[in-house]
Design a protein around this motif. Sequence first.
Motif, PDB file in Angstrom:
ATOM      1  N   ARG A  47       0.815  -1.213   0.000  1.00 16.18           N
ATOM      2  CA  ARG A  47       0.000   0.000   0.000  1.00 16.18           C
ATOM      3  C   ARG A  47       0.854   1.271   0.000  1.00 16.18           C
ATOM      4  O   ARG A  47       0.308   2.363  -0.032  1.00 16.18           O
ATOM      5  CB  ARG A  47      -0.918   0.001   1.227  1.00 16.18           C
ATOM      6  CG  ARG A  47      -1.849  -1.205   1.326  1.00 16.18           C
ATOM      7  CD  ARG A  47      -2.885  -1.203   0.222  1.00 16.18           C
ATOM      8  NE  ARG A  47      -3.791  -2.333   0.290  1.00 16.18           N
ATOM      9  CZ  ARG A  47      -4.930  -2.343   0.958  1.00 16.18           C
ATOM     10  NH1 ARG A  47      -5.314  -1.265   1.637  1.00 16.18           N
ATOM     11  NH2 ARG A  47      -5.702  -3.411   0.961  1.00 16.18           N
ATOM     12  N   SER A 154       1.221   8.531   4.455  1.00 11.32           N
ATOM     13  CA  SER A 154      -0.092   8.630   3.831  1.00 11.32           C
ATOM     14  C   SER A 154      -0.406   7.339   3.091  1.00 11.32           C
ATOM     15  O   SER A 154       0.307   6.962   2.157  1.00 11.32           O
ATOM     16  CB  SER A 154      -0.137   9.811   2.852  1.00 11.32           C
ATOM     17  OG  SER A 154      -1.383   9.875   2.190  1.00 11.32           O
ATOM     18  N   ALA A 157      -6.766   5.374   0.474  1.00 12.55           N
ATOM     19  CA  ALA A 157      -7.833   4.381   0.611  1.00 12.55           C
ATOM     20  C   ALA A 157      -7.851   3.487  -0.617  1.00 12.55           C
ATOM     21  O   ALA A 157      -7.674   3.943  -1.746  1.00 12.55           O
ATOM     22  CB  ALA A 157      -9.176   5.077   0.785  1.00 12.55           C
ATOM     23  N   GLN A 162     -11.805  -1.917   0.204  1.00 10.02           N
ATOM     24  CA  GLN A 162     -13.009  -1.531   0.947  1.00 10.02           C
ATOM     25  C   GLN A 162     -14.216  -2.356   0.515  1.00 10.02           C
ATOM     26  O   GLN A 162     -14.972  -2.866   1.346  1.00 10.02           O
ATOM     27  CB  GLN A 162     -13.283  -0.042   0.749  1.00 10.02           C
ATOM     28  CG  GLN A 162     -12.298   0.874   1.454  1.00 10.02           C
ATOM     29  CD  GLN A 162     -12.570   2.338   1.160  1.00 10.02           C
ATOM     30  OE1 GLN A 162     -13.074   2.694   0.100  1.00 10.02           O
ATOM     31  NE2 GLN A 162     -12.229   3.206   2.103  1.00 10.02           N
ATOM     32  N   VAL A 247      -6.713  -2.632   7.690  1.00 10.57           N
ATOM     33  CA  VAL A 247      -6.486  -1.312   7.091  1.00 10.57           C
ATOM     34  C   VAL A 247      -7.737  -0.862   6.337  1.00 10.57           C
ATOM     35  O   VAL A 247      -8.186   0.285   6.472  1.00 10.57           O
ATOM     36  CB  VAL A 247      -5.265  -1.336   6.155  1.00 10.57           C
ATOM     37  CG1 VAL A 247      -5.130  -0.007   5.420  1.00 10.57           C
ATOM     38  CG2 VAL A 247      -3.990  -1.640   6.927  1.00 10.57           C
ATOM     39  N   ASP A 248      -8.307  -1.752   5.551  1.00  9.71           N
ATOM     40  CA  ASP A 248      -9.476  -1.383   4.751  1.00  9.71           C
ATOM     41  C   ASP A 248     -10.691  -1.098   5.637  1.00  9.71           C
ATOM     42  O   ASP A 248     -11.469  -0.189   5.349  1.00  9.71           O
ATOM     43  CB  ASP A 248      -9.782  -2.483   3.743  1.00  9.71           C
ATOM     44  CG  ASP A 248      -8.710  -2.603   2.670  1.00  9.71           C
ATOM     45  OD1 ASP A 248      -8.141  -1.554   2.293  1.00  9.71           O
ATOM     46  OD2 ASP A 248      -8.417  -3.727   2.229  1.00  9.71           O
ATOM     47  N   SER A 251     -10.212   2.290   7.188  1.00 14.67           N
ATOM     48  CA  SER A 251     -10.397   3.373   6.219  1.00 14.67           C
ATOM     49  C   SER A 251     -11.859   3.773   6.083  1.00 14.67           C
ATOM     50  O   SER A 251     -12.168   4.849   5.564  1.00 14.67           O
ATOM     51  CB  SER A 251      -9.825   2.976   4.864  1.00 14.67           C
ATOM     52  OG  SER A 251     -10.634   1.993   4.230  1.00 14.67           O
ATOM     53  N   LEU A 270      -4.080   6.991   7.430  1.00 11.74           N
ATOM     54  CA  LEU A 270      -5.332   7.034   6.683  1.00 11.74           C
ATOM     55  C   LEU A 270      -6.065   8.363   6.879  1.00 11.74           C
ATOM     56  O   LEU A 270      -7.168   8.540   6.362  1.00 11.74           O
ATOM     57  CB  LEU A 270      -6.239   5.879   7.114  1.00 11.74           C
ATOM     58  CG  LEU A 270      -5.779   4.484   6.677  1.00 11.74           C
ATOM     59  CD1 LEU A 270      -6.526   3.408   7.459  1.00 11.74           C
ATOM     60  CD2 LEU A 270      -5.968   4.286   5.183  1.00 11.74           C
ATOM     61  N   LYS A 272      -7.453   9.702   9.578  1.00 13.67           N
ATOM     62  CA  LYS A 272      -8.671   9.612  10.374  1.00 13.67           C
ATOM     63  C   LYS A 272      -8.604  10.566  11.565  1.00 13.67           C
ATOM     64  O   LYS A 272      -7.529  11.065  11.932  1.00 13.67           O
ATOM     65  CB  LYS A 272      -8.869   8.173  10.872  1.00 13.67           C
ATOM     66  CG  LYS A 272      -9.082   7.176   9.766  1.00 13.67           C
ATOM     67  CD  LYS A 272     -10.354   7.509   8.987  1.00 13.67           C
ATOM     68  CE  LYS A 272     -10.487   6.741   7.702  1.00 13.67           C
ATOM     69  NZ  LYS A 272     -11.704   7.127   6.962  1.00 13.67           N
TER      70      LYS A 272
END
Length: 338
Positions: A47, A154, A157, A162, A247-248, A251, A270, A272
């Motif tokens: 990623r 960074s 997404a 997802q 991770v997904d 996100s 992510l 957030k």
Amino acid sequence: MKILVVGPSWVGDMIMAQSLFMSLKLSFPDCLIDVLAPAWPLPLLDRIPEVSKAIVIPLNRGQFGLMTRIKLGRQLQAERYELAIILPNSWKSALIPFFANIPLRTGYRGECRWGLLNDIRRLEKNALTMTVQRFVALGLPKNAPQPPGYQEPSLPANKAGQEAVIQKFGLALTEKILALCPGAEYGPSKRWSPGYFAKVAEAKIQQGWQVWLLGAAKDKEAAVAINKATQHQCRDFIGHTSLTEAVDLMSLAHTVVANDSGLMHLAAALDKNVIAIYGSTPPELAPPLCKKGQTVFLNLPCAPCRQRVCPLYPVGHKDHTQCLAGIRPEQILELIGD
């Protein structure tokens, strides 16, 4: 230019290492960065766009494996790396670049690594107060100004990821999802009470939020305690996901409350709303590296002790350390907001 980075074993440190990769790309725009690390944090590298290739060290945590390291180093000679940057401070972490005959091998002094490294740096902790600064500094010349500037990690997404977790877990998404991460690999002195996590969860559930529990399989006991206290109203993903699935899922969350842990740094990468809880460790060393990050730390006279288990309590004592017990759920709820 081909660069080999010997990466850290901790998930949070691997996230912070992305700032080094970004810095190397600024200095050498056409460079290829390969990262050598144990198996467990490697999925993250898929990623991280600055990384060309991930190379696994086929050893378990704490395993020395001298002949394995020598063999892998000799195999990597064919890659013709020009520079190796060794992030861990251990002696064994410098063996593979040495046997790969990489001409420039940079790292901090560490465990008597003379000979294994030929660009040995002295770690000036007073100048480099943050872990991310220490990583970035190794990619710059010795005489570069300190502390160096850095870009925040960074992780973009991943839409396909997802959609995959939404389908796999049958998720019905709402606007407000709170992810709670009750684990911390380092030890119990970094883990906020499951009872406190449960109180935060209860309050947000009453306000209509979904609450998800994220973490590794070893955090299952905390997840069971949180769900029991909330009448099983939390969605428990702990021990049921891969690292990339976690991770997904994260996100998709709106806000993340976490201990000083790898998942906290993932949430920051992510971008957030992250609320990071610190007990035995100082937030200045490894804060959430994002503009939305908030830290909670009591700064007691005994803190930060940097111990895995609170030295003021006997081993196995059921109570949490005061540096964590003194952080009340109401404080966290106020930071989360509506």
